[in-house]
Motif scaffolding. Structure first.
Motif, mmCIF file in Angstrom:
data_model
loop_
_atom_site.group_PDB
_atom_site.id
_atom_site.type_symbol
_atom_site.label_atom_id
_atom_site.label_comp_id
_atom_site.label_asym_id
_atom_site.label_seq_id
_atom_site.Cartn_x
_atom_site.Cartn_y
_atom_site.Cartn_z
ATOM 1 N N HIS A 128 0.689 -1.410 0.097
ATOM 2 C CA HIS A 128 0.023 -0.027 -0.262
ATOM 3 C C HIS A 128 0.915 1.212 -0.060
ATOM 4 O O HIS A 128 0.585 2.105 -0.796
ATOM 5 N N TYR A 129 1.937 1.345 0.853
ATOM 6 C CA TYR A 129 2.665 2.383 0.973
ATOM 7 C C TYR A 129 3.896 2.690 0.162
ATOM 8 O O TYR A 129 4.358 3.788 0.064
ATOM 9 N N LYS A 130 4.117 1.639 -0.417
ATOM 10 C CA LYS A 130 5.623 1.951 -1.469
ATOM 11 C C LYS A 130 5.378 2.810 -2.397
ATOM 12 O O LYS A 130 6.480 3.532 -2.740
ATOM 13 N N ASP A 131 4.157 3.067 -3.111
ATOM 14 C CA ASP A 131 3.921 4.145 -4.127
ATOM 15 C C ASP A 131 3.685 5.317 -3.460
ATOM 16 O O ASP A 131 3.494 6.394 -4.194
ATOM 17 N N LEU A 132 3.699 5.554 -2.140
ATOM 18 C CA LEU A 132 3.465 6.810 -1.435
ATOM 19 C C LEU A 132 4.482 7.331 -0.857
ATOM 20 O O LEU A 132 4.432 8.094 0.080
ATOM 21 N N GLY A 133 5.750 6.803 -1.028
ATOM 22 C CA GLY A 133 6.911 7.253 -0.567
ATOM 23 C C GLY A 133 7.601 6.770 0.582
ATOM 24 O O GLY A 133 8.239 7.474 1.271
ATOM 25 N N VAL A 134 7.007 5.586 1.086
ATOM 26 C CA VAL A 134 7.506 4.912 2.256
ATOM 27 C C VAL A 134 8.271 3.498 1.676
ATOM 28 O O VAL A 134 7.664 2.897 1.063
ATOM 29 N N GLU A 135 9.379 3.409 2.172
ATOM 30 C CA GLU A 135 10.347 2.180 1.853
ATOM 31 C C GLU A 135 10.490 1.183 3.029
ATOM 32 O O GLU A 135 10.405 1.951 4.188
ATOM 33 N N THR A 136 9.884 -0.047 2.930
ATOM 34 C CA THR A 136 10.292 -0.947 3.939
ATOM 35 C C THR A 136 11.389 -1.600 3.662
ATOM 36 O O THR A 136 11.609 -2.063 2.656
ATOM 37 N N LEU A 137 12.441 -1.831 5.038
ATOM 38 C CA LEU A 137 13.649 -2.468 4.812
ATOM 39 C C LEU A 137 13.506 -3.431 6.067
ATOM 40 O O LEU A 137 13.465 -2.850 7.224
ATOM 41 N N ALA A 138 13.678 -4.986 5.739
ATOM 42 C CA ALA A 138 13.867 -5.650 6.676
ATOM 43 C C ALA A 138 15.082 -6.227 6.915
ATOM 44 O O ALA A 138 15.710 -6.818 6.044
ATOM 45 N N ILE A 139 15.673 -5.802 7.948
ATOM 46 C CA ILE A 139 17.323 -6.327 8.368
ATOM 47 C C ILE A 139 17.174 -7.693 9.044
ATOM 48 O O ILE A 139 16.823 -7.741 10.263
ATOM 49 N N ASN A 140 17.849 -8.628 8.289
ATOM 50 C CA ASN A 140 17.864 -10.088 9.039
ATOM 51 C C ASN A 140 19.240 -10.166 9.778
ATOM 52 O O ASN A 140 20.140 -9.411 9.202
ATOM 53 N N ILE A 141 19.170 -10.594 10.931
ATOM 54 C CA ILE A 141 20.267 -10.470 11.843
ATOM 55 C C ILE A 141 21.079 -12.000 11.766
ATOM 56 O O ILE A 141 20.616 -12.928 12.318
ATOM 57 N N GLY A 142 22.035 -11.893 10.847
ATOM 58 C CA GLY A 142 23.243 -12.934 10.742
ATOM 59 C C GLY A 142 22.632 -14.242 10.414
ATOM 60 O O GLY A 142 23.401 -15.434 10.822
ATOM 61 N N GLU A 143 21.686 -14.383 9.693
ATOM 62 C CA GLU A 143 21.157 -15.901 9.436
ATOM 63 C C GLU A 143 21.584 -16.200 7.965
ATOM 64 O O GLU A 143 21.819 -15.513 7.338
ATOM 65 N N SER A 144 21.403 -17.586 7.768
ATOM 66 C CA SER A 144 21.623 -18.002 6.423
ATOM 67 C C SER A 144 20.820 -17.744 5.497
ATOM 68 O O SER A 144 19.707 -17.307 5.632
ATOM 69 N N GLU A 145 21.343 -17.373 4.043
ATOM 70 C CA GLU A 145 20.293 -17.027 2.939
ATOM 71 C C GLU A 145 19.275 -18.147 2.766
ATOM 72 O O GLU A 145 18.189 -17.863 2.500
ATOM 73 N N VAL A 146 19.807 -19.432 3.111
ATOM 74 C CA VAL A 146 18.683 -20.376 2.994
ATOM 75 C C VAL A 146 17.347 -20.420 4.162
ATOM 76 O O VAL A 146 16.212 -20.349 3.524
ATOM 77 N N ALA A 147 17.744 -19.964 5.218
ATOM 78 C CA ALA A 147 16.653 -19.722 6.192
ATOM 79 C C ALA A 147 16.063 -18.474 5.763
ATOM 80 O O ALA A 147 14.555 -18.474 6.021
ATOM 81 N N ILE A 148 16.707 -17.598 5.415
ATOM 82 C CA ILE A 148 15.872 -16.346 5.024
ATOM 83 C C ILE A 148 14.854 -16.339 3.939
ATOM 84 O O ILE A 148 13.785 -16.009 3.782
ATOM 85 N N GLU A 149 15.675 -17.035 2.895
ATOM 86 C CA GLU A 149 14.811 -17.374 1.547
ATOM 87 C C GLU A 149 13.393 -18.284 2.010
ATOM 88 O O GLU A 149 12.536 -18.137 1.294
ATOM 89 N N ALA A 150 13.904 -19.244 2.717
ATOM 90 C CA ALA A 150 12.689 -20.081 2.966
ATOM 91 C C ALA A 150 11.384 -19.346 3.711
ATOM 92 O O ALA A 150 10.205 -19.557 3.480
ATOM 93 N N PHE A 151 11.929 -18.577 4.723
ATOM 94 C CA PHE A 151 11.107 -17.690 5.574
ATOM 95 C C PHE A 151 10.215 -16.750 4.651
ATOM 96 O O PHE A 151 8.964 -16.514 4.491
ATOM 97 N N ALA A 152 11.119 -15.768 3.577
ATOM 98 C CA ALA A 152 10.310 -15.111 2.498
ATOM 99 C C ALA A 152 9.398 -15.562 1.622
ATOM 100 O O ALA A 152 8.223 -15.158 1.552
#
Length: 175
Positions: A91-115
């Protein structure tokens, strides 16, 4: 040297090591000042890589509001709020608000599976060595920083948020 004397020396050595460790811990907790990044301050700049290998620098987002969330795949409150963040991001990405989610030190496999599990499309950044996490002094997760279009932190939220909370926060930092 007898066994009894060796044991006594060993025990005294162990006791000294434990006393040093306790003294160091007390010193760190009571005599060193750790500055937590707070509302009203300029958000510390950083450069991290997203899941596609693109470099994302916070200062490049000046002019936009930034919803900056620190999280982990093992964190139950994080898991609960991610679908809310995704809906509000759309909803907000086209209204000038960016969302950034910083994952703390986990593997790419774990992050990708979650996403993939939650269908996340907002940028997920990898803080492999936890340098940004340390800069922002993140202790509980999730922790979210609301950053205005000028790069100033408007609010810091620790703990989970409802979808209504997220919408209200994004509205707050919308340029």
């Amino acid at each position: 040297m007898g066994n009894k004397k060796k044991r006594t020396i060993f025990r005294i050595s162990l006791l000294l090591i434990m006393l040093l460790a306790i003294s160091y811990t007390l010193y760190q907790n009571f005599f060193t000042e750790k500055m937590r990044v707070q509302a009203g301050e300029k958000a510390p700049d950083f450069l991290l890589e997203d899941m596609q290998g693109n470099k994302v620098q916070l200062s490049d987002l000046n002019g936009k509001g930034v919803f900056l969330n620190f999280w982990g795949t093992w964190c139950k409150p994080c898991e609960k709020e991610m679908p809310y963040m995704e809906r509000q991001y759309k909803h907000y990405k086209d209204l000038g608000v960016e969302t950034l989610a910083i994952n703390i030190g986990e593997s790419e496999v774990a992050i990708e599976a979650f996403a993939n599990k939650y269908g996340l499309t907002f940028p997920i950044l990898k803080d492999k060595d936890s340098a940004v996490t340390e800069t922002y002094d993140i202790t509980p997760i999730p922790t979210t920083f609301l950053i205005d279009k000028n790069g100033t932190i408007v609010k810091v939220i620790t703990g989970s948020m409802t979808e209504r909370d997220i919408a209200n926060y994004m509205e707050l930092i919308k340029p």
